[in-house]
Design a protein around this motif. Structure first.
Motif, PDB file in Angstrom:
ATOM      1  N   ALA A   1       0.844  -1.196   0.000  1.00 23.81           N
ATOM      2  CA  ALA A   1       0.000   0.000   0.000  1.00 23.81           C
ATOM      3  C   ALA A   1       0.878   1.243   0.000  1.00 23.81           C
ATOM      4  O   ALA A   1       1.947   1.256   0.608  1.00 23.81           O
ATOM      5  CB  ALA A   1      -0.930   0.012   1.206  1.00 23.81           C
ATOM      6  N   PHE A   2       0.427   2.268  -0.702  1.00 23.34           N
ATOM      7  CA  PHE A   2       1.103   3.562  -0.628  1.00 23.34           C
ATOM      8  C   PHE A   2       0.122   4.678  -0.942  1.00 23.34           C
ATOM      9  O   PHE A   2      -0.987   4.452  -1.432  1.00 23.34           O
ATOM     10  CB  PHE A   2       2.331   3.625  -1.542  1.00 23.34           C
TER      11      PHE A   2
ATOM     12  N   ALA B   1      -3.956   0.116  -2.584  1.00 22.83           N
ATOM     13  CA  ALA B   1      -3.792  -0.889  -1.530  1.00 22.83           C
ATOM     14  C   ALA B   1      -4.207  -2.267  -2.012  1.00 22.83           C
ATOM     15  O   ALA B   1      -5.110  -2.410  -2.843  1.00 22.83           O
ATOM     16  CB  ALA B   1      -4.607  -0.508  -0.295  1.00 22.83           C
ATOM     17  N   HIS B   2      -3.531  -3.253  -1.484  1.00 22.55           N
ATOM     18  CA  HIS B   2      -3.894  -4.653  -1.689  1.00 22.55           C
ATOM     19  C   HIS B   2      -3.860  -5.326  -0.324  1.00 22.55           C
ATOM     20  O   HIS B   2      -2.799  -5.703   0.170  1.00 22.55           O
ATOM     21  CB  HIS B   2      -2.920  -5.331  -2.649  1.00 22.55           C
ATOM     22  N   LEU B   3      -5.029  -5.433   0.290  1.00 22.30           N
ATOM     23  CA  LEU B   3      -5.102  -6.023   1.617  1.00 22.30           C
ATOM     24  C   LEU B   3      -4.888  -7.532   1.538  1.00 22.30           C
ATOM     25  O   LEU B   3      -5.087  -8.147   0.479  1.00 22.30           O
ATOM     26  CB  LEU B   3      -6.456  -5.718   2.260  1.00 22.30           C
ATOM     27  N   PRO B   4      -4.477  -8.153   2.646  1.00 24.19           N
ATOM     28  CA  PRO B   4      -4.208  -9.596   2.632  1.00 24.19           C
ATOM     29  C   PRO B   4      -5.416 -10.409   2.190  1.00 24.19           C
ATOM     30  O   PRO B   4      -6.566 -10.000   2.400  1.00 24.19           O
ATOM     31  CB  PRO B   4      -3.841  -9.897   4.094  1.00 24.19           C
ATOM     32  N   SER B   5      -5.138 -11.548   1.593  1.00 25.56           N
ATOM     33  CA  SER B   5      -6.200 -12.429   1.137  1.00 25.56           C
ATOM     34  C   SER B   5      -6.891 -13.089   2.317  1.00 25.56           C
ATOM     35  O   SER B   5      -6.311 -13.274   3.386  1.00 25.56           O
ATOM     36  CB  SER B   5      -5.633 -13.519   0.213  1.00 25.56           C
ATOM     37  N   VAL B   6      -8.147 -13.430   2.106  1.00 19.58           N
ATOM     38  CA  VAL B   6      -8.881 -14.234   3.069  1.00 19.58           C
ATOM     39  C   VAL B   6      -8.839 -15.677   2.596  1.00 19.58           C
ATOM     40  O   VAL B   6      -8.667 -15.958   1.419  1.00 19.58           O
ATOM     41  CB  VAL B   6     -10.335 -13.753   3.207  1.00 19.58           C
ATOM     42  N   ARG B   7      -9.002 -16.595   3.511  1.00 21.07           N
ATOM     43  CA  ARG B   7      -8.868 -18.014   3.177  1.00 21.07           C
ATOM     44  C   ARG B   7      -9.954 -18.832   3.860  1.00 21.07           C
ATOM     45  O   ARG B   7     -10.342 -18.559   4.981  1.00 21.07           O
ATOM     46  CB  ARG B   7      -7.511 -18.558   3.631  1.00 21.07           C
ATOM     47  N   LEU B   8     -10.439 -19.835   3.131  1.00 26.09           N
ATOM     48  CA  LEU B   8     -11.288 -20.860   3.715  1.00 26.09           C
ATOM     49  C   LEU B   8     -10.411 -22.077   3.986  1.00 26.09           C
ATOM     50  O   LEU B   8      -9.877 -22.680   3.056  1.00 26.09           O
ATOM     51  CB  LEU B   8     -12.428 -21.238   2.759  1.00 26.09           C
TER      52      LEU B   8
END
Length: 349
Positions: free
Chosen positions: A215-216, A232-239
């Motif tokens: 992010a910047f 921004a690229h927020l962290p991935s979510v996971r199942l």
């Protein structure tokens, strides 16, 4: 014996025997055939299980914020795909009609009304005339095997400002060289980048607590005035099996991003990026509570962006605050990414 025969004839007539000259009483809303079934159950007693399922769907829609995240982050999982809960209405409608259940049909009004109140407005075209500039955000995907095709798609978009995520290695060089003619100004920090037809300055990394840069913030000098643009690229979510829907790292990063935007000195602010969450997801509240979604304000439909092959959720976002009015929002054509690019046009106020 004669008295018994007379009683049988009266009973048959009351039941609607064609030979009796009497018609059966009309059922639900005056429609015949909605009376008692072979077991003697009325239209109000049939389909109780369907009615319970319909009310449950309505409750999930209306009270989704009450579904706890303490167990596998089920609340965020539900909110990510919340519009799809409305499918319960047509799915349950068919058996309700087959069962001729007035109770189930009336219960189905609950999720139908709640869904319409929550999402009905997204189905109308809210575009509002011309704007001053267009922005695009796109997770180009590290595995994208056709960056040149992505470059052509971005150039056709007509955008003046383009934010990209998942930049690395050889594809990054392809984007830098391919977009250079159309976008003379650009900045890349970590795996996120910004390309612009307008000058870019005051680039600062935003620490979203990941250990590397995703992010910047930069100041873009548009002809109408300066705009702070956050990529921004927020962290991935996971199942995960046994682990539920894991979003803890994403939530920490969302809070850090929200804090940075809140402290932004410029009044006009844009956020472009893959947030790995929807506007309904409570975990993105540090960001969504202070910004307006372009899709919600000026889009036509849900604008689902992921996965590109069968879009089911809008996790790629364009948001603003301050004197920037969205006049249009849309998704772009599919390219080599597993995300669809999202675009929005803004009017400077």
């Amino acid at each position: 014996m004669a008295q018994a025969d007379r009683a049988d004839r009266v009973s048959t007539a009351e039941a609607g025997d064609p030979g009796s000259g009497r018609r059966p009483a009309p059922g639900f809303l005056g429609v015949r055939g909605w009376g008692r079934d072979a077991r003697g159950a009325t239209t109000w007693r049939r389909g109780l299980a369907l009615a319970v399922l319909a009310l449950l769907a309505g409750a999930l829609l209306a009270f989704h914020a009450e579904v706890p995240n303490s167990i596998g982050n089920l609340g965020s999982l539900l909110e990510t795909f919340l519009p799809w809960v409305g499918l319960a209405v047509p799915v349950l409608l068919v058996p309700a009609l087959l069962r001729r259940s007035a109770t189930a049909l009336l219960a189905l009004l609950v999720p139908a009304v709640v869904w319409a109140n929550m999402f009905g407005g997204l189905l109308t075209d809210k575009s509002g005339g011309t704007g001053d500039f267009t922005v695009v955000s796109h997770n180009v995907a590290a595995a994208n095997d056709d960056p040149q095709g992505t470059v052509r798609m971005l150039e056709r978009s007509g955008a003046q400002i383009v934010a990209l995520q998942e930049l690395a290695g050889r594809p990054l060089r392809a984007y830098e060289s391919g977009l250079a003619d159309s976008y003379p100004y650009h900045a890349v920090e970590g795996t996120v980048g910004l390309w612009s037809k307008y000058p870019i300055g005051d680039v600062r990394v935003v620490d979203i607590k990941m250990g590397w840069t995703r992010a910047f913030r930069a100041e873009v000098s548009t002809p109408q005035g300066p705009v702070a643009v956050y990529v921004a690229h927020l962290p991935s979510v996971r199942l995960r099996a046994g682990g539920g829907f894991t979003v803890n790292q994403r939530d920490v990063s969302a809070q850090a991003l929200g804090d940075a935007i809140q402290a932004e000195p410029l009044k006009k602010v844009l956020l472009l990026g893959d947030l790995n969450g929807t506007m309904n997801d409570r975990s993105l509240a540090p960001v969504t509570s202070q910004m307006r979604s372009a899709q919600g304000a000026a889009g036509d439909g849900f604008g689902f962006s992921w996965p590109a092959s069968l879009p089911m959720a809008r996790i790629d976002q364009i948001m603003s605050k301050g004197g920037l009015k969205p006049t249009d929002s849309r998704t772009l054509e599919r390219d080599g990414s597993d995300h669809l690019a999202v675009a929005a046009t803004y009017r400077y106020q």
